[in-house]
Design a protein around this motif. Structure first.
Motif, PDB file in Angstrom:
ATOM      1  N   VAL A   1       0.821  -1.212   0.000  1.00 15.96           N
ATOM      2  CA  VAL A   1       0.000   0.000   0.000  1.00 15.96           C
ATOM      3  C   VAL A   1       0.857   1.264   0.000  1.00 15.96           C
ATOM      4  CG1 VAL A   1      -0.228   0.258   2.516  1.00 15.96           C
ATOM      5  CG2 VAL A   1      -2.128   0.939   0.999  1.00 15.96           C
ATOM      6  N   GLY A   2       2.173   1.111   0.131  1.00 16.51           N
ATOM      7  CA  GLY A   2       3.072   2.259  -0.011  1.00 16.51           C
ATOM      8  C   GLY A   2       3.025   2.884  -1.390  1.00 16.51           C
ATOM      9  N   VAL A   3       2.320   2.252  -2.316  1.00 23.49           N
ATOM     10  CA  VAL A   3       2.156   2.808  -3.660  1.00 23.49           C
ATOM     11  C   VAL A   3       1.353   4.106  -3.631  1.00 23.49           C
ATOM     12  CG1 VAL A   3       0.018   1.549  -4.190  1.00 23.49           C
ATOM     13  CG2 VAL A   3       1.559   2.206  -6.046  1.00 23.49           C
ATOM     14  N   THR A   4       0.534   4.336  -2.601  1.00 24.19           N
ATOM     15  CA  THR A   4      -0.443   5.427  -2.661  1.00 24.19           C
ATOM     16  C   THR A   4       0.176   6.822  -2.746  1.00 24.19           C
ATOM     17  OG1 THR A   4      -0.735   5.229  -0.248  1.00 24.19           O
ATOM     18  CG2 THR A   4      -2.320   4.097  -1.664  1.00 24.19           C
ATOM     19  N   PRO A   5       1.121   7.233  -1.889  1.00 19.90           N
ATOM     20  CA  PRO A   5       1.684   8.568  -2.069  1.00 19.90           C
ATOM     21  C   PRO A   5       2.518   8.684  -3.327  1.00 19.90           C
ATOM     22  CG  PRO A   5       2.897   7.406  -0.365  1.00 19.90           C
ATOM     23  CD  PRO A   5       1.697   6.558  -0.708  1.00 19.90           C
TER      24      PRO A   5
ATOM     25  N   LEU B   1       2.955  -8.952  -3.296  1.00 20.21           N
ATOM     26  CA  LEU B   1       2.972 -10.400  -3.131  1.00 20.21           C
ATOM     27  C   LEU B   1       2.582 -11.094  -4.434  1.00 20.21           C
ATOM     28  CD1 LEU B   1       3.198 -12.938  -1.375  1.00 20.21           C
ATOM     29  CD2 LEU B   1       0.793 -12.595  -0.717  1.00 20.21           C
ATOM     30  N   ASN B   2       1.514 -10.618  -5.054  1.00 23.48           N
ATOM     31  CA  ASN B   2       1.065 -11.211  -6.305  1.00 23.48           C
ATOM     32  C   ASN B   2       0.176 -10.206  -7.042  1.00 23.48           C
ATOM     33  OD1 ASN B   2      -1.655 -11.470  -5.220  1.00 23.48           O
ATOM     34  ND2 ASN B   2      -0.879 -13.256  -4.098  1.00 23.48           N
ATOM     35  N   ARG B   3      -0.320 -10.590  -8.196  1.00 24.25           N
ATOM     36  CA  ARG B   3      -1.087  -9.676  -9.028  1.00 24.25           C
ATOM     37  C   ARG B   3      -2.432  -9.319  -8.398  1.00 24.25           C
ATOM     38  NH1 ARG B   3      -1.385 -10.809 -15.380  1.00 24.25           N
ATOM     39  NH2 ARG B   3       0.866 -10.581 -15.049  1.00 24.25           N
ATOM     40  N   SER B   4      -3.011 -10.224  -7.616  1.00 28.45           N
ATOM     41  CA  SER B   4      -4.334  -9.956  -7.041  1.00 28.45           C
ATOM     42  C   SER B   4      -4.302  -8.814  -6.029  1.00 28.45           C
ATOM     43  CB  SER B   4      -4.908 -11.217  -6.386  1.00 28.45           C
ATOM     44  OG  SER B   4      -4.248 -11.501  -5.158  1.00 28.45           O
ATOM     45  N   VAL B   5      -3.157  -8.601  -5.395  1.00 26.52           N
ATOM     46  CA  VAL B   5      -3.055  -7.522  -4.399  1.00 26.52           C
ATOM     47  C   VAL B   5      -2.323  -6.307  -4.965  1.00 26.52           C
ATOM     48  CG1 VAL B   5      -3.183  -9.087  -2.441  1.00 26.52           C
ATOM     49  CG2 VAL B   5      -0.941  -8.490  -3.377  1.00 26.52           C
ATOM     50  N   HIS B   6      -2.060  -6.313  -6.255  1.00 24.80           N
ATOM     51  CA  HIS B   6      -1.348  -5.208  -6.903  1.00 24.80           C
ATOM     52  C   HIS B   6      -2.350  -4.120  -7.285  1.00 24.80           C
ATOM     53  CE1 HIS B   6       1.553  -3.843 -10.351  1.00 24.80           C
ATOM     54  NE2 HIS B   6       1.161  -2.844  -9.574  1.00 24.80           N
ATOM     55  N   ALA B   7      -2.487  -3.119  -6.431  1.00 23.23           N
ATOM     56  CA  ALA B   7      -3.438  -2.032  -6.678  1.00 23.23           C
ATOM     57  C   ALA B   7      -2.890  -1.057  -7.717  1.00 23.23           C
ATOM     58  CB  ALA B   7      -3.726  -1.285  -5.374  1.00 23.23           C
TER      59      ALA B   7
ATOM     60  N   PHE C   1      10.856   6.390  -1.776  1.00 22.43           N
ATOM     61  CA  PHE C   1      10.394   5.033  -1.490  1.00 22.43           C
ATOM     62  C   PHE C   1       9.523   5.017  -0.250  1.00 22.43           C
ATOM     63  CE2 PHE C   1      14.591   5.696   0.198  1.00 22.43           C
ATOM     64  CZ  PHE C   1      14.716   4.978   1.383  1.00 22.43           C
ATOM     65  N   CYS C   2       8.536   4.116  -0.284  1.00 26.67           N
ATOM     66  CA  CYS C   2       7.531   4.088   0.773  1.00 26.67           C
ATOM     67  C   CYS C   2       6.962   2.687   0.896  1.00 26.67           C
ATOM     68  CB  CYS C   2       6.415   5.095   0.451  1.00 26.67           C
ATOM     69  SG  CYS C   2       5.139   5.212   1.716  1.00 26.67           S
ATOM     70  N   GLY C   3       6.633   2.313   2.121  1.00 26.62           N
ATOM     71  CA  GLY C   3       6.033   1.010   2.368  1.00 26.62           C
ATOM     72  C   GLY C   3       6.120   0.655   3.837  1.00 26.62           C
ATOM     73  N   PRO C   4       5.887  -0.600   4.175  1.00 25.85           N
ATOM     74  CA  PRO C   4       6.003  -1.039   5.564  1.00 25.85           C
ATOM     75  C   PRO C   4       7.436  -0.878   6.070  1.00 25.85           C
ATOM     76  CG  PRO C   4       4.846  -2.659   4.221  1.00 25.85           C
ATOM     77  CD  PRO C   4       5.441  -1.671   3.274  1.00 25.85           C
ATOM     78  N   ALA C   5       7.592  -0.929   7.397  1.00 28.87           N
ATOM     79  CA  ALA C   5       8.898  -0.673   8.013  1.00 28.87           C
ATOM     80  C   ALA C   5       9.984  -1.604   7.483  1.00 28.87           C
ATOM     81  CB  ALA C   5       8.786  -0.806   9.531  1.00 28.87           C
ATOM     82  N   GLY C   6       9.689  -2.899   7.340  1.00 28.77           N
ATOM     83  CA  GLY C   6      10.696  -3.838   6.860  1.00 28.77           C
ATOM     84  C   GLY C   6      11.124  -3.539   5.438  1.00 28.77           C
ATOM     85  N   PHE C   7      10.164  -3.163   4.604  1.00 29.16           N
ATOM     86  CA  PHE C   7      10.468  -2.813   3.214  1.00 29.16           C
ATOM     87  C   PHE C   7      11.371  -1.588   3.156  1.00 29.16           C
ATOM     88  CE2 PHE C   7       9.430  -0.327  -0.585  1.00 29.16           C
ATOM     89  CZ  PHE C   7       9.615  -1.264  -1.590  1.00 29.16           C
ATOM     90  N   VAL C   8      11.023  -0.552   3.915  1.00 25.25           N
ATOM     91  CA  VAL C   8      11.814   0.678   3.924  1.00 25.25           C
ATOM     92  C   VAL C   8      13.223   0.418   4.432  1.00 25.25           C
ATOM     93  CG1 VAL C   8      12.032   2.935   5.032  1.00 25.25           C
ATOM     94  CG2 VAL C   8       9.841   2.231   4.063  1.00 25.25           C
ATOM     95  N   SER C   9      13.337  -0.369   5.492  1.00 23.52           N
ATOM     96  CA  SER C   9      14.660  -0.695   6.034  1.00 23.52           C
ATOM     97  C   SER C   9      15.511  -1.439   5.012  1.00 23.52           C
ATOM     98  CB  SER C   9      14.509  -1.527   7.309  1.00 23.52           C
ATOM     99  OG  SER C   9      15.767  -1.874   7.840  1.00 23.52           O
ATOM    100  N   THR C  10      14.907  -2.391   4.306  1.00 19.27           N
ATOM    101  CA  THR C  10      15.637  -3.141   3.280  1.00 19.27           C
ATOM    102  C   THR C  10      16.094  -2.226   2.153  1.00 19.27           C
ATOM    103  OG1 THR C  10      14.434  -5.188   3.759  1.00 19.27           O
ATOM    104  CG2 THR C  10      15.459  -4.997   1.587  1.00 19.27           C
TER     105      THR C  10
END
Length: 407
Positions: A270-274, A298-304, A361-370
């Motif tokens: 959901v970090g895609v939003t901003p 994760l996959n295409r079904s959750v790719h907003a 870049f934006c997303g959950p904490a683990g994603f941002v840290s990586t």
């Protein structure tokens, strides 16, 4: 104003904060909500349960203690927190309440080690920090109300369109009930939505990024359905087009900077939003600027917003896109984007980064840290990185990195 002796005391307490900060802040929140349950109308209970809010406060306090001689270096941290506070309608008088219970928590956890001199130094330090914070917030409140179409507190906006963007994310288009213009915003900013979920004692406030290029006609936000999320469940399942939501004027300091350098926008979930708002803005306002839009899901079904970004790429030759799917079954022959199976890594990101680009870049904490680690390996200067973590930031515990982010 802190005396030199008090500054020395504050610096000397840094090891104690590092050792006991999480316990102090957990104790603080327990005391605060017992004495003032009305403040539960402001704080997200999920962040309390996971400990994220306590860790965020502990990290912020540690950053303040470590930079007590140069409070000006804390300006990026102060600005980000101030925007969040304004979106929650935090008021100056609440700082006194917070200070009382924070000092009491320090005294409780440190016991005899919390001498009168230590408590006196921290009382003075908190007074200075509160004055700095409330002054910054006062200016933001005034600016929000004074701008064209602005307002104070929360105002009702009508849901004029509700669209399912993925299996988890639904977007909401909001307009004023009477059709009056809305205040504009900066690409990357968010609005707060205030909801009274039926059967719940307290109000809930959540922040949702604006996902279009700035406009005064309507706001579009996107809401991810969170497991057990009271507000996201209510918005997904119990609101209809024509309903009204209480909304705050836009806030947030994770915004697109004017630049002629290539822009790289990297999002996770959901970090895609901003970043979607930034993408629309770059293509509209600086159509000659090269853009690389990278998304991990994760996959295409959750790719907003997959189709929306694909349509933009088809219309704008300066836009390139790249998608990473963790699920190997997601990739298919009908591709709107260049796709890779797996996670973003140093090797997979290197060929996608134009030289000299600004990276958002934006997303959950683990994603941002990586991503921070990957960008370190790729030698991307901190001055050309702009980031935001969804949820209370845990990054202030590394102030040298967090405070290096430019204004």
């Amino acid at each position: 104003m802190l005396t030199p002796t008090q500054k020395t005391i504050i610096r000397a307490t840094v090891p104690a904060l590092q050792a006991h900060g999480d316990t102090i802040t957990r104790t603080f929140y327990a005391r605060l909500f017992t004495a003032h349950p009305e403040l539960l109308n402001i704080f997200n209970p999920a962040n309390q349960q996971t400990g994220q809010q306590a860790r965020s406060l502990a990290a912020s306090v540690l950053a303040y203690a470590e930079h007590i001689d140069r409070p000006d270096t804390l300006e990026p941290m102060i600005r980000r927190i101030a925007h969040k506070h304004v979106s929650l309608e935090v008021q100056p008088e609440q700082y006194a309440v917070v200070g009382e219970h924070l000092l009491a928590a320090i005294a409780e956890v440190l016991g005899e080690a919390a001498t009168p001199d230590i408590l006196g130094a921290w009382a003075a330090a908190y007074h200075d920090l509160a004055a700095l914070m409330s002054g910054t917030e006062r200016r933001l409140y005034r600016a929000g109300a004074a701008q064209d179409g602005g307002w104070t507190d929360f105002t009702p906006l009508r849901i004029v369109r509700k669209t399912r963007e993925s299996s988890l994310i639904t977007s909401f288009v909001l307009e004023r009930p009477g059709g009056e213009p809305l205040p504009t915003y900066l690409a990357g900013q968010y609005v707060s939505v205030k909801v009274n979920v039926p059967g719940d004692t307290h109000w809930h406030i959540r922040q949702y990024s604006l996902t279009q290029a700035p406009t005064t006609r309507q706001y579009r936000i996107a809401v991810k359905r969170e497991p057990g999320g009271a507000v996201s469940t209510f918005l997904h399942d119990h609101t209809l087009e024509g309903d009204e939501l209480l909304v705050h004027v836009p806030a947030g300091d994770f915004t697109l900077r004017p630049s002629e350098r290539p822009a790289v926008l990297i999002s996770g979930g959901v970090g895609v939003t901003p970043l979607l708002s930034m993408l629309h803005t770059v293509l509209t306002e600086t159509p000659e600027r090269p853009v690389m839009f990278i998304h991990a899901a994760l996959n295409r079904s959750v790719h907003a917003f997959r189709a929306e970004v694909g349509a933009l790429a088809a219309q704008h030759p300066q836009l390139r896109t790249l998608v990473f799917y963790a699920d190997a079954q997601s990739a298919g022959p009908d591709r709107q984007h260049a796709e890779q199976v797996g996670l973003i890594s140093t090797d997979t990101l290197r060929p996608a980064l134009p030289e000299g680009a600004d990276v958002y870049f934006c997303g959950p904490a683990g994603f941002v840290s990586t991503l921070k680690g990957i960008l370190d390996e790729l030698g991307v200067p901190v001055s050309r990185r702009m980031t935001e973590t969804f949820g209370p930031s845990q990054q202030f515990a590394r102030p040298a990195e967090a405070l290096a982010e430019p204004a």
